[in-house]
Design an enzyme around this catalytic site. Structure first.
Site, PDB file in Angstrom:
ATOM      1  CG  ASP A  51      -1.938  -1.012   0.972  1.00 46.59           C
ATOM      2  OD1 ASP A  51      -2.875  -0.946   0.755  1.00 46.59           O
ATOM      3  OD2 ASP A  51      -1.675  -2.348   1.826  1.00 46.59           O
ATOM      4  CB  VAL A 119      -2.744  -2.878  -2.268  1.00 43.75           C
ATOM      5  CG1 VAL A 119      -3.559  -3.326  -2.297  1.00 43.75           C
ATOM      6  CG2 VAL A 119      -2.098  -2.230  -2.158  1.00 43.75           C
ATOM      7  CG  ASP A 120      -9.902  -1.906  -3.923  1.00 42.83           C
ATOM      8  OD1 ASP A 120     -10.782  -1.692  -2.748  1.00 42.83           O
ATOM      9  OD2 ASP A 120     -11.354  -2.041  -4.634  1.00 42.83           O
ATOM     10  CB  THR A 122      -5.267  -3.865   1.931  1.00 41.93           C
ATOM     11  OG1 THR A 122      -4.906  -2.789   1.291  1.00 41.93           O
ATOM     12  CG2 THR A 122      -4.169  -4.090   3.064  1.00 41.93           C
ATOM     13  CB  THR A 195     -18.218  -6.505   2.137  1.00 40.54           C
ATOM     14  OG1 THR A 195     -17.700  -6.706   3.142  1.00 40.54           O
ATOM     15  CG2 THR A 195     -20.121  -6.519   3.147  1.00 40.54           C
ATOM     16  CG  HIS A 198     -15.972  -3.914   5.994  1.00 45.25           C
ATOM     17  ND1 HIS A 198     -14.713  -4.400   4.568  1.00 45.25           N
ATOM     18  CD2 HIS A 198     -15.171  -3.241   6.645  1.00 45.25           C
ATOM     19  CE1 HIS A 198     -13.951  -4.006   5.085  1.00 45.25           C
ATOM     20  NE2 HIS A 198     -13.991  -3.579   6.578  1.00 45.25           N
ATOM     21  CG  ASP A 247     -12.290   1.993  -1.329  1.00 42.99           C
ATOM     22  OD1 ASP A 247     -11.579   1.036  -1.412  1.00 42.99           O
ATOM     23  OD2 ASP A 247     -13.214   2.042  -0.389  1.00 42.99           O
TER      24      ASP A 247
END
Length: 308
Positions: A51, A119-120, A122, A195, A198, A247
């Site tokens: 990242d 870095v999407d 992570t 997701t 999340h 994002d």
């Protein structure tokens, strides 16, 4: 010196090469074996060496070529000298051959805002779910996402030792999206991507209201939009705050360029001007086709809980 009227295509051509360099950095960090993981706000909000290095690479490479850009990156990094090896000054000649859509031909460099997620995905990166990982560079003008670059460092990583590793997808509104094969999800099926790490009651209630045939739980907003454009999912549903402008900016462009739609849960377009709050506080709803079906199924209880 290239003429200023072509600034958007020059920026996209440079960002393409910079994203490819970023993908190489992501793979190198894994290969070296030390991810340098730092916990930011929670156990699911992580930062790695990749990242940090990728954001330095992207932001420094872009700002050297385009000093008047506004660049907003996910990682809050202290200022300092950037290793020359992180700088990428190349550009895609193929992209430079493309015509700039007329509505963007007079754009000035200082009018553009670039949203960077180095870095999407992570968390998935740290867990070895490498196909979830993307590098995102989104370009906005007058608050609207107009160009985007997505690098998938580990595309093809399970295809055997002879496979070419990684790919870069790019798009500009009014021109199209390139670097992948567009495919629609099976007709009549409601396959929801959402997701992996999340979730909450709002998310599950909203998905249940869609009458899903299948629910895919994966990491990364970029990865989810790729699932839509490659026919693996019908809709991306995230009825919660959590994802940020970096994002969604680049992935939104790719989806819109092929006729899809991405909004918040209320159906409002997302705004990307430099003063906007970073959080997409009213969630995300996206589909390549049949967006209106999914929008019509969002429960009022979910909408009332998510304030734009």
């Amino acid at each position: 010196m290239a003429s200023s009227h072509n600034v958007l295509m020059r920026l996209v051509a440079s960002a393409y090469s910079i994203a490819q360099k970023a993908g190489t950095i992501v793979r190198c960090v894994i290969a070296e074996g030390d991810l340098g993981i730092v916990q930011k706000t929670s156990a699911t909000d992580l930062q790695t060496k990749a990242d940090r290095m990728v954001q330095m690479s992207i932001c420094s490479s872009l700002s050297r070529k385009f000093p008047k850009l506004t660049i907003i990156g996910e990682e809050d990094l202290p200022p300092g000298e950037v290793d020359q090896e992180l700088i990428e000054d190349g550009q895609s000649e193929e992209i430079l051959k493309q015509p700039c859509p007329s509505q963007y031909s007079a754009i000035k460099e200082e009018d553009l805002v670039v949203w960077v997620d180095p870095v999407d995905g992570t968390k998935e990166y740290t867990e070895g779910l490498l196909d979830n990982v993307t590098v995102l560079i989104g370009i906005a003008y007058e608050g609207k996402a107009i160009a985007g670059i997505i690098n998938q460092p580990y595309y093809n990583y399970q295809a055997g030792p002879d496979a070419v590793l990684g790919r870069t997808i790019w798009g500009v509104l009014g021109l199209g999206a390139f670097g992948f094969q567009l495919k629609e999800a099976p007709a009549g099926k409601h396959i929801i991507t959402t997701t992996r790490s999340h979730s909450n009651k709002l998310v599950t209630d909203c998905i249940a209201a869609m009458n899903p045939d299948n629910v895919l739980r994966v990491g990364g907003a970029g990865n989810k939009i790729i699932q839509l454009i490659e026919g693996k999912a019908s809709a991306y549903v995230f009825a919660s705050p959590g994802c940020k402008k970096w994002d969604t900016c680049a992935p939104e462009v790719i989806l819109h360029a092929v006729g899809g739609k991405l909004t918040d849960i209320h159906g409002n377009p997302l705004q990307y001007d430099k003063e906007v709050k970073h959080m997409n506080s009213a969630g995300v709803l996206a589909a390549l086709r049949n967006y209106e079906y999914y929008a019509s199924r969002v429960p009022e209880s979910v909408k009332s809980a998510l304030i734009p």
